[in-house]
Every structure is written in C-alpha cells, then in structure tokens.
Design a protein around this motif. Structure first.
Motif, short mmCIF file in Angstrom:
data_model
loop_
_atom_site.label_atom_id
_atom_site.label_comp_id
_atom_site.label_asym_id
_atom_site.label_seq_id
_atom_site.Cartn_x
_atom_site.Cartn_y
_atom_site.Cartn_z
N ASP A 104 0.81 -1.22 0.00
CA ASP A 104 0.00 0.00 0.00
C ASP A 104 0.84 1.27 0.00
O ASP A 104 0.34 2.36 0.22
CB ASP A 104 -0.93 0.01 1.22
CG ASP A 104 -1.92 -1.13 1.18
OD1 ASP A 104 -2.41 -1.46 0.08
OD2 ASP A 104 -2.21 -1.70 2.25
N ASP A 105 2.16 1.13 -0.23
CA ASP A 105 3.10 2.25 -0.22
C ASP A 105 3.23 2.90 1.16
O ASP A 105 3.59 4.07 1.27
CB ASP A 105 2.76 3.31 -1.27
CG ASP A 105 3.62 3.19 -2.52
OD1 ASP A 105 4.55 2.36 -2.53
OD2 ASP A 105 3.37 3.93 -3.47
N ASN A 106 2.94 2.15 2.21
CA ASN A 106 3.27 2.61 3.56
C ASN A 106 4.68 2.15 3.86
O ASN A 106 5.11 1.09 3.40
CB ASN A 106 2.28 2.05 4.58
CG ASN A 106 0.90 2.62 4.37
OD1 ASN A 106 0.73 3.81 4.16
ND2 ASN A 106 -0.10 1.77 4.42
N MET A 107 5.39 2.94 4.63
CA MET A 107 6.79 2.66 4.91
C MET A 107 6.99 2.16 6.34
O MET A 107 6.49 2.75 7.28
CB MET A 107 7.63 3.92 4.70
CG MET A 107 9.12 3.71 4.92
SD MET A 107 10.08 5.24 4.87
CE MET A 107 9.90 5.68 3.15
N TYR A 108 7.75 1.07 6.45
CA TYR A 108 8.21 0.59 7.76
C TYR A 108 9.63 1.11 7.96
O TYR A 108 10.46 1.06 7.05
CB TYR A 108 8.21 -0.94 7.80
CG TYR A 108 6.83 -1.52 7.82
CD1 TYR A 108 6.18 -1.77 9.03
CD2 TYR A 108 6.14 -1.81 6.65
CE1 TYR A 108 4.90 -2.30 9.05
CE2 TYR A 108 4.87 -2.34 6.67
CZ TYR A 108 4.25 -2.59 7.87
OH TYR A 108 2.98 -3.10 7.90
N VAL A 109 9.90 1.62 9.16
CA VAL A 109 11.20 2.20 9.48
C VAL A 109 11.76 1.49 10.70
O VAL A 109 11.10 1.41 11.75
CB VAL A 109 11.08 3.72 9.79
CG1 VAL A 109 12.43 4.29 10.17
CG2 VAL A 109 10.49 4.46 8.60
N ALA A 110 12.99 0.97 10.57
CA ALA A 110 13.70 0.43 11.74
C ALA A 110 14.21 1.64 12.52
O ALA A 110 15.15 2.31 12.10
CB ALA A 110 14.84 -0.48 11.31
N ASP A 111 13.58 1.91 13.65
CA ASP A 111 13.89 3.05 14.51
C ASP A 111 14.93 2.55 15.52
O ASP A 111 14.61 2.22 16.66
CB ASP A 111 12.59 3.54 15.15
CG ASP A 111 12.75 4.85 15.90
OD1 ASP A 111 13.82 5.47 15.82
OD2 ASP A 111 11.77 5.23 16.57
N THR A 112 16.16 2.51 15.10
CA THR A 112 17.22 1.74 15.74
C THR A 112 17.40 1.99 17.23
O THR A 112 17.33 1.07 18.03
CB THR A 112 18.55 1.95 14.99
OG1 THR A 112 18.35 1.60 13.61
CG2 THR A 112 19.66 1.10 15.57
N LEU A 113 17.66 3.22 17.63
CA LEU A 113 17.96 3.46 19.04
C LEU A 113 16.71 3.62 19.90
O LEU A 113 16.82 3.74 21.13
CB LEU A 113 18.90 4.66 19.20
CG LEU A 113 20.33 4.39 18.72
CD1 LEU A 113 21.23 5.58 19.02
CD2 LEU A 113 20.91 3.12 19.32
N ASN A 114 15.54 3.61 19.28
CA ASN A 114 14.29 3.51 20.04
C ASN A 114 13.83 2.05 20.15
O ASN A 114 12.79 1.79 20.74
CB ASN A 114 13.19 4.38 19.42
CG ASN A 114 13.38 5.85 19.74
OD1 ASN A 114 13.85 6.22 20.81
ND2 ASN A 114 12.99 6.70 18.80
N HIS A 115 14.58 1.13 19.54
CA HIS A 115 14.33 -0.31 19.65
C HIS A 115 12.91 -0.67 19.24
O HIS A 115 12.20 -1.39 19.94
CB HIS A 115 14.63 -0.81 21.06
CG HIS A 115 15.97 -0.36 21.57
ND1 HIS A 115 17.14 -0.87 21.10
CD2 HIS A 115 16.29 0.60 22.47
CE1 HIS A 115 18.16 -0.27 21.71
NE2 HIS A 115 17.67 0.63 22.54
N ARG A 116 12.51 -0.17 18.07
CA ARG A 116 11.15 -0.43 17.60
C ARG A 116 11.10 -0.28 16.07
O ARG A 116 12.04 0.16 15.43
CB ARG A 116 10.17 0.56 18.23
CG ARG A 116 10.41 2.00 17.84
CD ARG A 116 9.54 2.98 18.59
NE ARG A 116 9.86 4.37 18.22
CZ ARG A 116 9.37 5.40 18.83
NH1 ARG A 116 8.51 5.25 19.83
NH2 ARG A 116 9.68 6.64 18.44
N VAL A 117 9.95 -0.65 15.53
CA VAL A 117 9.64 -0.43 14.13
C VAL A 117 8.44 0.50 14.10
O VAL A 117 7.50 0.34 14.88
CB VAL A 117 9.32 -1.76 13.41
CG1 VAL A 117 8.82 -1.51 12.00
CG2 VAL A 117 10.54 -2.67 13.41
#
Length: 188
Positions: A104-117
C-alpha cells in the motif's frame, strides 16, 4: 541499491569524506548517469545515509541516521521533501536505518535506538509503532534492516540480538531465527 525502470540502478554511497556521500546512477550496461544528492543538512541532503528505496513513481527515499529523518528525491535528484524529527515519541525517530514499503506504499522504518519499528505513510504521517527493548520474542535491540514480503509480513534484522524476527503487518510476533555466534545459523 535501488532498481528503477528502464534498467536504472541507484547506489547509495556513504564514505568517510563529505564528497563520498551521494547516490550514483548507472544502468545494467554500466553507463554512468552521474551522482545525485549531497552531504549536508539542507533539503535533499544527508549526513549519514543508511538505506535507499524507491516508490512506484521511482522517487527515492533515503534514511539518514544522523539527521533522524527520511529524505525524498526524484530520480533526477531534485528534493521532494523530507520528514522526521529526533525523539522517542510516536512518529519521532532516533537513528532510523532500514526502510521498506508495503503493497500500500506505507513505509516501515527500523527506529534503531528507540528499539522499535514504526509505520508511516510515504509522506511521513505516523500510522503505528511496535517493539520494545529486550531479547524476548518480539523484543528488539537496535533493529537495523527491515523488509516486507508479498503477504505483508515484516522481517526485521535485530542487530544486537543477532537474529531475524518475522512480524505480521501490525507487529504481532510470528517467529525468529538465528543466535549469537560464528557457527551455521548464527550471526555476529
């Protein structure tokens, strides 16, 4: 590397010097089509680019861990904007790394130092977040890479836990594989 239409290839470069931070454009015949993007903090610029992906229109999205944002360029290198801000609240980023689009053209982001996606629309509107620091099932410790399969499941390279975790599109833990070490099936 991003692969565009008509055999266009985009290679994200991140060197130790300012002149090495750019995106190189070439094709399958190795014809050089020049560099786009530049080192800096302005529109269309990046300091520590990590990942590059393309949307359906062949716009380029680059995660920048130093500037805590996503930079958007067209295929000629013109700035189409950027979004993201430093922090640990919903929609805020702390050293974003891996990025991937779903169907659906939504983006997942590895939010590294927040330890989440986190999940966003491609223009940066926050949709959801999942993950918390730890080493249990579904917990993350510096997630780095992320990709989405054709069914919408999300795979996360859980860097400091030396494993790959699979989640449903809404962040429900499915399974994990890998462990710390140097043997077969282990990561370091």
């Amino acid at each position: 590397i991003g692969i565009g239409s008509e055999g266009r290839l985009y290679s994200l470069n991140r060197g130790g010097a300012e002149h090495l931070v750019s995106i190189w454009r070439f094709n399958w015949d190795e014809e050089d089509h020049g560099q786009i993007g530049a080192f800096g903090t302005g529109n269309g610029q990046f300091k520590s680019p990590v990942n590059l992906i393309l949307d359906r229109e062949e716009n380029l999205y680059v995660s920048d861990e130093a500037l805590h944002r996503i930079v958007i360029l067209d295929r000629e290198g013109n700035s189409l904007g950027q979004w993201g801000e430093f922090g640990d609240g919903e929609g805020q980023l702390n050293r974003p790394s891996g990025i991937a689009f779903d169907a659906d053209d939504n983006m997942y982001v590895a939010d590294t130092l927040n330890h989440r996606v986190q999940q966003f629309t491609k223009d940066g509107r926050f949709l959801s977040t999942w993950g918390t620091f730890g080493d249990g099932e579904g917990h993350l410790n510096m997630p780095w890479g992320v990709t989405v399969d054709e069914l919408g499941d999300v795979y996360v390279a859980d860097w400091r836990n030396d494993r790959i975790q699979k989640f449903s599109h809404d962040g429900r833990f499915v399974f994990a594989f890998g462990s710390s070490g140097e043997g077969d099936g282990q990561f370091n």
